[in-house]
Design an enzyme around this catalytic site. Structure first.
Site, short mmCIF file in Angstrom:
data_model
loop_
_atom_site.label_atom_id
_atom_site.label_comp_id
_atom_site.label_asym_id
_atom_site.label_seq_id
_atom_site.Cartn_x
_atom_site.Cartn_y
_atom_site.Cartn_z
N HIS A 101 -4.05 43.15 -43.08
CA HIS A 101 -3.30 41.94 -42.77
C HIS A 101 -2.51 42.15 -41.50
O HIS A 101 -2.01 43.25 -41.27
CB HIS A 101 -2.35 41.57 -43.92
CG HIS A 101 -1.89 40.15 -43.85
ND1 HIS A 101 -0.81 39.78 -43.10
CD2 HIS A 101 -2.39 39.03 -44.40
CE1 HIS A 101 -0.66 38.47 -43.21
NE2 HIS A 101 -1.60 37.99 -43.99
N ASP A 118 -6.82 37.52 -50.57
CA ASP A 118 -8.19 37.05 -50.67
C ASP A 118 -9.08 37.98 -51.49
O ASP A 118 -10.10 37.56 -52.02
CB ASP A 118 -8.80 36.86 -49.27
CG ASP A 118 -8.20 35.66 -48.59
OD1 ASP A 118 -8.10 34.62 -49.23
OD2 ASP A 118 -7.81 35.78 -47.41
N1 CMC Z 1 -11.81 46.98 -42.52
C1 CMC Z 1 -11.88 48.03 -41.67
N2 CMC Z 1 -11.00 48.24 -40.67
C2 CMC Z 1 -10.00 47.35 -40.52
C3 CMC Z 1 -9.86 46.24 -41.37
C4 CMC Z 1 -10.81 46.06 -42.40
N3 CMC Z 1 -10.72 45.04 -43.23
N4 CMC Z 1 -8.79 45.52 -40.98
C5 CMC Z 1 -8.26 46.16 -39.93
N5 CMC Z 1 -9.00 47.27 -39.64
C6 CMC Z 1 -8.69 48.27 -38.62
C7 CMC Z 1 -9.14 47.79 -37.24
O1 CMC Z 1 -10.43 48.23 -36.91
C8 CMC Z 1 -8.07 48.40 -36.34
O2 CMC Z 1 -8.41 49.75 -36.12
P1 CMC Z 1 -8.01 50.47 -34.72
O3 CMC Z 1 -6.52 50.44 -34.66
O4 CMC Z 1 -8.60 51.82 -34.84
O5 CMC Z 1 -8.64 49.63 -33.64
C9 CMC Z 1 -6.82 48.40 -37.19
O6 CMC Z 1 -7.27 48.41 -38.56
C10 CMC Z 1 -5.93 47.17 -36.96
O7 CMC Z 1 -6.75 46.01 -37.10
P2 CMC Z 1 -6.62 44.72 -36.19
O8 CMC Z 1 -7.93 44.00 -36.21
O9 CMC Z 1 -6.05 45.08 -34.86
O10 CMC Z 1 -5.53 43.93 -37.01
P3 CMC Z 1 -5.26 42.39 -36.96
O11 CMC Z 1 -3.86 42.23 -37.34
O12 CMC Z 1 -5.69 41.81 -35.67
O13 CMC Z 1 -6.25 41.80 -38.10
C11 CMC Z 1 -7.07 41.00 -40.14
C12 CMC Z 1 -5.84 41.45 -39.36
C13 CMC Z 1 -6.65 40.39 -41.47
C14 CMC Z 1 -7.83 39.92 -39.35
C15 CMC Z 1 -7.99 42.24 -40.40
O14 CMC Z 1 -7.31 43.19 -41.17
C16 CMC Z 1 -9.32 41.85 -41.05
O15 CMC Z 1 -10.27 41.47 -40.35
N6 CMC Z 1 -9.39 41.94 -42.43
C17 CMC Z 1 -10.57 41.51 -43.14
C18 CMC Z 1 -10.55 39.99 -43.29
C19 CMC Z 1 -9.54 39.54 -44.31
O16 CMC Z 1 -9.45 40.07 -45.42
N7 CMC Z 1 -8.77 38.48 -43.94
C20 CMC Z 1 -7.79 37.85 -44.84
C21 CMC Z 1 -6.39 38.04 -44.38
S1 CMC Z 1 -5.17 37.60 -45.64
C22 CMC Z 1 -5.31 35.91 -45.90
C23 CMC Z 1 -5.23 35.04 -44.69
O17 CMC Z 1 -4.35 35.23 -43.82
O18 CMC Z 1 -6.00 34.11 -44.58
#
Ligand code: CMC
Length: 443
Positions: free
Chosen positions: A310, A368
């Site tokens: 998240h 989720d």
């Molecule tokens: N699986 C594997 N690696 C992950 C994941 C994941 N689900 N989420 C984040 N990472 C890693 C990412 O690769 C990055 O690594 P590095 O620092 O080495 O580059 C690090 O963790 C930080 O991730 P980010 O993409 O920079 O973080 P963000 O804040 O931009 O993204 C997120 C947040 C929710 C989009 C992401 O965690 C994700 O894609 N999760 C899966 C989708 C999901 O479950 N979404 C629902 C969110 S909660 C309900 C809502 O808000 O709707």
């Protein structure tokens, strides 16, 4: 930047010039640096793709402390609301700022109930969609279409118009959502019933058929109500910011909510609950978990563990804590044991929570992850998962939209950019152009 009392100073090391910017304190949470005069004074913009360090507005609706795993609406902890309240009360709280008294609650519920039918002509919009359309596509279209029906509540400068539009949106979204499902399976639309609660009504519009009496299962209704509470609002996330941005131009309120639904649909946001189920099906068996964890950790592989991570929560998602409890209650009540997909989900959670990659990056299961599992247990079709999120979040969007319109400091949202393209080029006539071979032509 160096800290002084109530200001922050910024020095341009190229010129030695220094500017001071005020620091504003909220009632709780991180202070913000007021950079509204930054461009006028320095000629520079801030650069913050994904808005990781940007506060876009003042708000008194929802507070999140991502480090501690805190989520509060109008000061009330989400766990308390989920335990002791119901979705109509929480909706009232989000809209009006306080929990309702008994007469206020009764009036609010009655008003919402008496707006739950939709204009009969709205039926015709459904028939324009293919039967196999994703229900979120139908939601974007039909909620957007509301803007062509209710012309008596679109003067956004009039608080009464805003209130009527808000009530209409909250009241009609379950009807529209349930009908998106009914249309997809070719069953007749079921009208709302005024003797049922909000959650019960949605379930009966989803599952009743005209030829049979339908009794709502109280366990499922309670679980649905709790799921709605847990999704009702979440501060300035992508879809809420979309609603605010759309609304900041003075756009039609129904159209603004449609824009929020479009933003919610993506798998990184509300679409994640559907993506969780698809992922579990793809993993297929506990034995395959290590392979998928390796894929999730591989930078060159786009696969992510859906339902984990998240932007704001770097501790457990407090909604997931409640959702996990609700999930077990629903499974117990429905007598579901040894369901392979649910076992797989629990095992995935266990292994991921022990894996150093997920531990170090603070990637915990989010709301989720569990909502997908509960919906599966409740036998809700996978394509409806994100629709349910949209249904619940409508009240949050509406409350945030109202707050924005009422805020005298709010201007039209208009970010700037760091331009990295060609500066200026001389026009080349068609016959003299040389191909750079970089177009992606459709098949
Ligand atoms: N699986 C594997 N690696 C992950 C994941 C994941 N689900 N989420 C984040 N990472 C890693 C990412 O690769 C990055 O690594 P590095 O620092 O080495 O580059 C690090 O963790 C930080 O991730 P980010 O993409 O920079 O973080 P963000 O804040 O931009 O993204 C997120 C947040 C929710 C989009 C992401 O965690 C994700 O894609 N999760 C899966 C989708 C999901 O479950 N979404 C629902 C969110 S909660 C309900 C809502 O808000 O709707």
């Amino acid at each position: 930047m160096s800290d002084q009392k109530n200001t922050v100073s910024m020095t341009d090391n190229r010129t030695g010039k220094t500017w001071e910017f005020p620091v504003i304190e909220g009632s709780t949470g991180p202070d913000v640096i007021d950079i509204r005069r930054l461009y006028a004074e320095t000629g520079m913009f801030t650069y913050d793709p994904g808005f990781t360090s940007t506060g876009s507005c003042e708000s008194s609706i929802t507070y999140i402390d991502g480090e501690k795993g805190v989520l509060r609406h109008r000061g009330y902890d989400i766990a308390d609301l989920a335990e002791h309240s119901d979705f109509m009360e929480v909706s009232y709280l989000l809209l009006y700022g306080d929990l309702p008294t008994p007469p206020q609650k009764a009036k609010f519920e009655s008003d919402i109930t008496h707006h739950s039918m939709v204009h009969e002509q709205l039926h015709d919009f459904y028939t324009g969609f293919r039967r196999d359309s994703h229900p979120m596509a139908v939601m974007v279209g039909v909620i957007g279409a509301l803007s062509s029906f209710y012309h008596d509540s679109t003067d956004i400068t009039d608080p009464r118009h805003r209130l009527i539009a808000s009530y209409r949106m909250i009241a009609k979204v379950p009807t529209i959502a349930a009908w998106a499902y009914k249309y997809s399976i070719g069953q007749p639309f079921i009208y709302p019933k005024n003797n049922l609660s909000y959650a019960e009504n949605f379930l009966q519009m989803m599952y009743a058929v005209p030829c049979e009496e339908y009794m709502v299962n109280p366990v499922l209704a309670r679980a649905m109500d709790r799921i709605l509470i847990l999704h009702a609002d979440h501060e300035q996330n992508a879809s809420t910011s979309t609603v605010r941005l759309a609304g900041s131009s003075g756009a039609n309120p129904f159209a603004c909510i449609a824009s929020g639904i479009a933003s919610l649909w993506g798998p990184a946001h509300g679409g994640a609950n559907e993506a969780v189920l698809k992922m579990l099906n793809e993993i297929g068996h506990k034995d395959n978990i290590p392979e998928y964890l390796a894929k999730a950790k591989d930078k060159d592989d786009p696969f992510r563990l859906m339902g984990f991570g998240h932007r704001v929560y770097k501790n457990y998602d407090p909604r997931a804590t409640v959702m996990q409890k609700t999930c077990h209650e629903v499974l117990d009540e429905l007598g579901i044991a040894n369901e392979p997909l649910l076992d797989l989900a629990m095992e995935l959670e266990r292994i991921a929570l022990e894996d150093p990659y997920f531990v170090e990056k603070k990637l915990f299961p989010n709301v989720d992850f569990y909502s997908g599992i509960i919906f599966k247990a409740m036998n809700i079709p996978v394509s409806m998962y994100t629709v349910l999120f949209a249904l619940a979040r409508t009240v949050g969007w509406v409350a945030q939209w109202n707050e924005m319109i009422e805020d005298p400091t709010q201007k039209i949202g208009r970010p700037r950019q760091l331009f990295i393209g060609e500066v200026q080029r001389e026009f080349i006539p068609l016959h003299k152009r040389v191909s750079k071979n970089r177009e992606l032509a459709p098949e």
